[in-house]
Scaffold this active site. Structure first.
Site, PDB file in Angstrom:
ATOM      1  N   ASP A  61      -3.783  22.831  38.395  1.00  0.00           N
ATOM      2  CA  ASP A  61      -2.952  21.791  39.004  1.00  0.00           C
ATOM      3  C   ASP A  61      -2.365  20.940  37.893  1.00  0.00           C
ATOM      4  O   ASP A  61      -3.079  20.627  36.931  1.00  0.00           O
ATOM      5  CB  ASP A  61      -3.836  20.907  39.901  1.00  0.00           C
ATOM      6  CG  ASP A  61      -3.134  20.471  41.168  1.00  0.00           C
ATOM      7  OD1 ASP A  61      -1.911  20.337  41.151  1.00  0.00           O
ATOM      8  OD2 ASP A  61      -3.832  20.261  42.190  1.00  0.00           O
ATOM      9  N   HIS A 104       6.180  18.295  36.305  1.00  0.00           N
ATOM     10  CA  HIS A 104       5.063  17.871  37.155  1.00  0.00           C
ATOM     11  C   HIS A 104       3.959  18.928  37.226  1.00  0.00           C
ATOM     12  O   HIS A 104       2.860  18.635  37.675  1.00  0.00           O
ATOM     13  CB  HIS A 104       5.576  17.561  38.566  1.00  0.00           C
ATOM     14  CG  HIS A 104       6.395  16.305  38.631  1.00  0.00           C
ATOM     15  ND1 HIS A 104       5.924  15.141  39.182  1.00  0.00           N
ATOM     16  CD2 HIS A 104       7.643  16.024  38.188  1.00  0.00           C
ATOM     17  CE1 HIS A 104       6.858  14.194  39.091  1.00  0.00           C
ATOM     18  NE2 HIS A 104       7.905  14.709  38.493  1.00  0.00           N
TER      19      HIS A 104
HETATM   20  P1  ADQ Z   1       1.335  18.715  44.831  1.00  0.00           P
HETATM   21  O1  ADQ Z   1       1.051  20.130  44.497  1.00  0.00           O
HETATM   22  O2  ADQ Z   1       2.016  18.493  46.113  1.00  0.00           O
HETATM   23  O3  ADQ Z   1       2.171  17.985  43.674  1.00  0.00           O
HETATM   24  P2  ADQ Z   1      -0.784  16.561  44.737  1.00  0.00           P
HETATM   25  O4  ADQ Z   1      -0.648  15.941  43.395  1.00  0.00           O
HETATM   26  O5  ADQ Z   1      -2.201  16.664  45.172  1.00  0.00           O
HETATM   27  O6  ADQ Z   1      -0.154  18.019  44.842  1.00  0.00           O
HETATM   28  O7  ADQ Z   1       0.005  15.668  45.764  1.00  0.00           O
HETATM   29  C1  ADQ Z   1      -0.076  15.883  47.164  1.00  0.00           C
HETATM   30  C2  ADQ Z   1       0.470  14.661  47.894  1.00  0.00           C
HETATM   31  O8  ADQ Z   1       0.613  14.990  49.279  1.00  0.00           O
HETATM   32  C3  ADQ Z   1      -0.466  13.472  47.801  1.00  0.00           C
HETATM   33  O9  ADQ Z   1       0.248  12.329  47.409  1.00  0.00           O
HETATM   34  C4  ADQ Z   1      -1.014  13.303  49.213  1.00  0.00           C
HETATM   35  O10 ADQ Z   1      -1.170  11.970  49.646  1.00  0.00           O
HETATM   36  C5  ADQ Z   1       0.015  13.974  50.088  1.00  0.00           C
HETATM   37  N1  ADQ Z   1      -0.731  14.569  51.214  1.00  0.00           N
HETATM   38  C6  ADQ Z   1      -1.831  15.307  51.073  1.00  0.00           C
HETATM   39  N2  ADQ Z   1      -2.302  15.644  52.288  1.00  0.00           N
HETATM   40  C7  ADQ Z   1      -1.482  15.136  53.195  1.00  0.00           C
HETATM   41  C8  ADQ Z   1      -1.458  15.172  54.601  1.00  0.00           C
HETATM   42  N3  ADQ Z   1      -2.377  15.830  55.287  1.00  0.00           N
HETATM   43  N4  ADQ Z   1      -0.464  14.559  55.212  1.00  0.00           N
HETATM   44  C9  ADQ Z   1       0.456  13.906  54.502  1.00  0.00           C
HETATM   45  N5  ADQ Z   1       0.481  13.834  53.166  1.00  0.00           N
HETATM   46  C10 ADQ Z   1      -0.476  14.454  52.505  1.00  0.00           C
HETATM   47  C11 ADQ Z   1       2.781  18.374  42.414  1.00  0.00           C
HETATM   48  C12 ADQ Z   1       1.857  19.045  41.399  1.00  0.00           C
HETATM   49  C13 ADQ Z   1       0.645  18.169  41.159  1.00  0.00           C
HETATM   50  C14 ADQ Z   1       1.097  16.787  40.693  1.00  0.00           C
HETATM   51  C15 ADQ Z   1       2.153  16.218  41.614  1.00  0.00           C
HETATM   52  C16 ADQ Z   1       2.762  14.941  41.048  1.00  0.00           C
HETATM   53  O11 ADQ Z   1       1.451  20.324  41.870  1.00  0.00           O
HETATM   54  O12 ADQ Z   1      -0.201  18.750  40.189  1.00  0.00           O
HETATM   55  O13 ADQ Z   1      -0.034  15.916  40.704  1.00  0.00           O
HETATM   56  O14 ADQ Z   1       3.213  17.145  41.812  1.00  0.00           O
HETATM   57  O15 ADQ Z   1       3.265  15.137  39.754  1.00  0.00           O
END
Ligand code: ADQ
Length: 501
Positions: free
Chosen positions: A387, A174
């Site tokens: 990311d 991921h």
């Molecule tokens: P993350 O580093 O966690 O994931 P991201 O892909 O942006 O980063 O996902 C964050 C998730 O958290 C989103 O689905 C979002 O809806 C949720 N979220 C954000 N803010 C929130 C809040 N305030 N309250 C509740 N939920 C919230 C890792 C990798 C990424 C990759 C994903 C999936 O670092 O690059 O995209 O896995 O493979």
């Protein structure tokens, strides 16, 4: 009669089980089902093929019988079986916080100065990966398809091979895969590389990550050959043949879109808007993590306010930070740094009219609150330093029902490979460049916003999370890899355009 699915059952293995365990003084443990995009996408396959999910239940409390009872009961509701891999406090410290989050996480995000290469972390990583492998071996059968997720569990396949498990094993990373110069800093570089070769299919988020992996394998190992040019290629290395593909992960687009269009979210979003008359809402939403580039973004926003006075009293940055990994010292230091910067910038620009440039939220939002922000914002500022993908960028677009908002996106987010035709791409380290993009987004006329946002939404709709699962599973069994050509609008992520200012 044998009623098994012709492709075997699906065995999903991830660090955490997709449930939240709660302990109640009267009724013991209760497991509440998780609701992330990955679970939603895998659920139909798990129910259709039959299958199981193996992972850590998220607690170090030793009560195997109580936890098993809770998981058995949750399995009945879920339609697939949950099996737990117990971890004690020391294992959580050395395997999860240590090797996974103080070595692989920073290194694979190009931040080697954040790494703590403690050899005891490595030993625990191997021991814990073996424990996951033993659990898989205990519960799986010959024709099952085992799908391991993420950087915590790279070694599961090699442990399974040692246990004489020869079923099909697949892995999805991921996070990004780093370039050769960075990867070679890892003291256990050969072991990790060879461990990945034990899978039959390895999936990366982007073609750049896959190219980095191939370059590392070609340089560090003998006799590596790669055949094919498309989304999925074949690699021969270390006496094994495996497939390597790029599968950009996505979201349940329709679910986000429908929920954002609901009267509840419309009302919440309009409430947020009425509190900001004649102002544009710029949104940042991130987990507390140094890879997300939050201090750099705040500096760029300060720079925009300094260089473009038109923005004063006309924009507000809402920065939501979700608490994460606060037990690791660098994360609590980051929180202090962000809060100091927010205070400084607000102190510098707040006006007697009551205008405060940054609204800072440090907590986890409910799904409805998050969607209301997505729907209400005119501009999303998604500027990670690096990311794997970044789902916030995709969720924001899916929720942009009016199609009049603008996505500013870091070149170093995996999502940039797919979204570069509609987003304003920026280098998150370039404070002037990000400030210029904020000003451009602020002044972009509605028609131009719509053209861009429609393109973004089409791409995400056509490549949603169900497409992701389907293409990954097909890549494992397809006879002919020419069924996986490169997307026609693919532009390599390392082709940069020079802008002259
Ligand atoms: P993350 O580093 O966690 O994931 P991201 O892909 O942006 O980063 O996902 C964050 C998730 O958290 C989103 O689905 C979002 O809806 C949720 N979220 C954000 N803010 C929130 C809040 N305030 N309250 C509740 N939920 C919230 C890792 C990798 C990424 C990759 C994903 C999936 O670092 O690059 O995209 O896995 O493979």
């Amino acid at each position: 009669m044998n009623m098994e699915h012709p492709q075997g059952r699906l065995v999903v293995v991830s660090n955490r089980l997709p449930v939240v365990l709660e302990q109640n003084a009267h009724h013991g443990w209760r497991a509440k089902p998780g609701s992330g995009g990955l679970v939603t996408a895998l659920l139909p396959v798990l129910r259709d093929r039959g299958g199981m999910w193996i992972g850590w239940p998220g607690t170090s409390v030793e009560d195997p019988d109580g936890i098993k009872t809770a998981l058995d009961s949750a399995s009945k509701d879920a339609g697939y079986t949950l099996h737990s891999v117990p971890l004690n406090k020391e294992e959580v410290h050395k395997f999860y916080q240590g090797f996974s989050n103080e070595i692989i996480w920073p290194l694979f995000h190009d931040l080697q100065s954040h790494c703590s290469f403690d050899p005891s972390y490595w030993r625990t990583y191997i021991e814990v990966n073996r424990r996951y492998a033993e659990t898989v071996a205990r519960h799986s059968r010959e024709h099952d398809f085992v799908w391991v997720h993420d950087y915590h569990l790279i070694h599961v396949a090699s442990e399974l091979r040692q246990l004489n498990v020869h079923t099909q094993l697949a892995f999805f990373l991921h996070i990004p895969f780093p370039s050769l110069d960075i990867f070679t800093k890892l003291p256990w570089r050969f072991q990790l590389l060879r461990a990945l070769l034990e899978y039959d299919l390895v999936g990366f988020q982007t073609l750049r990550d896959r190219r980095n992996f191939i370059q590392c394998a070609r340089t560090l190992l003998d006799d590596v050959t790669v055949q094919g040019k498309g989304q999925v290629v074949t690699m021969h290395a270390g006496g094994r043949t495996l497939r390597l593909g790029s599968f950009p992960i996505s979201i349940d687009y329709n679910a986000f879109m429908k929920h954002a269009a609901s009267p509840e979210i419309a009302a919440l979003a309009s409430d947020l808007r009425t509190r900001l008359p004649n102002r544009q809402l710029i949104l940042g939403v991130d987990r507390l993590d140094y890879t997300k580039g939050i201090p750099e973004r705040l500096e760029a926003f300060r720079n925009a306010l300094l260089r473009y006075p038109d923005l004063l009293e006309r924009v507000r940055l809402v920065q939501v930070v979700v608490p994460s990994r606060e037990d690791i010292p660098q994360y609590s230091e980051l929180k202090t740094r962000i809060e100091r910067l927010v205070g400084e910038i607000n102190g510098q620009f707040t006006r007697p009219s009551g205008w405060v440039p940054i609204h800072y939220v440090f907590r986890s939002l409910t799904r409805s609150e998050l969607l209301a922000y997505y729907r209400a914002a005119e501009i999303a500022l998604v500027t990670p330093l690096k990311d794997g993908m970044n789902l916030v960028a995709k969720e924001f677009c899916a929720c942009s029902i009016e199609e009049e908002s603008v996505l500013i996106l870091s070149e170093f987010a995996g999502a940039a490979a797919q979204l570069q035709n509609g987003a304003l791409l920026v280098n998150p380290y370039d404070r002037d460049g990000v400030a210029d993009a904020i000003y451009t987004a602020f002044g972009l006329p509605p028609a131009a916003r719509r053209t861009r946002m429609r393109r973004l939404r089409r791409t995400i709709r056509e490549h949603d999370i169900f497409w992701w699962v389907d293409s990954f599973l097909r890549a494992a069994i397809a006879k002919d890899l020419s069924a996986f050509p490169l997307p026609p609008d693919y532009v390599p992520q390392d082709s940069f355009t020079e802008t002259v200012s």
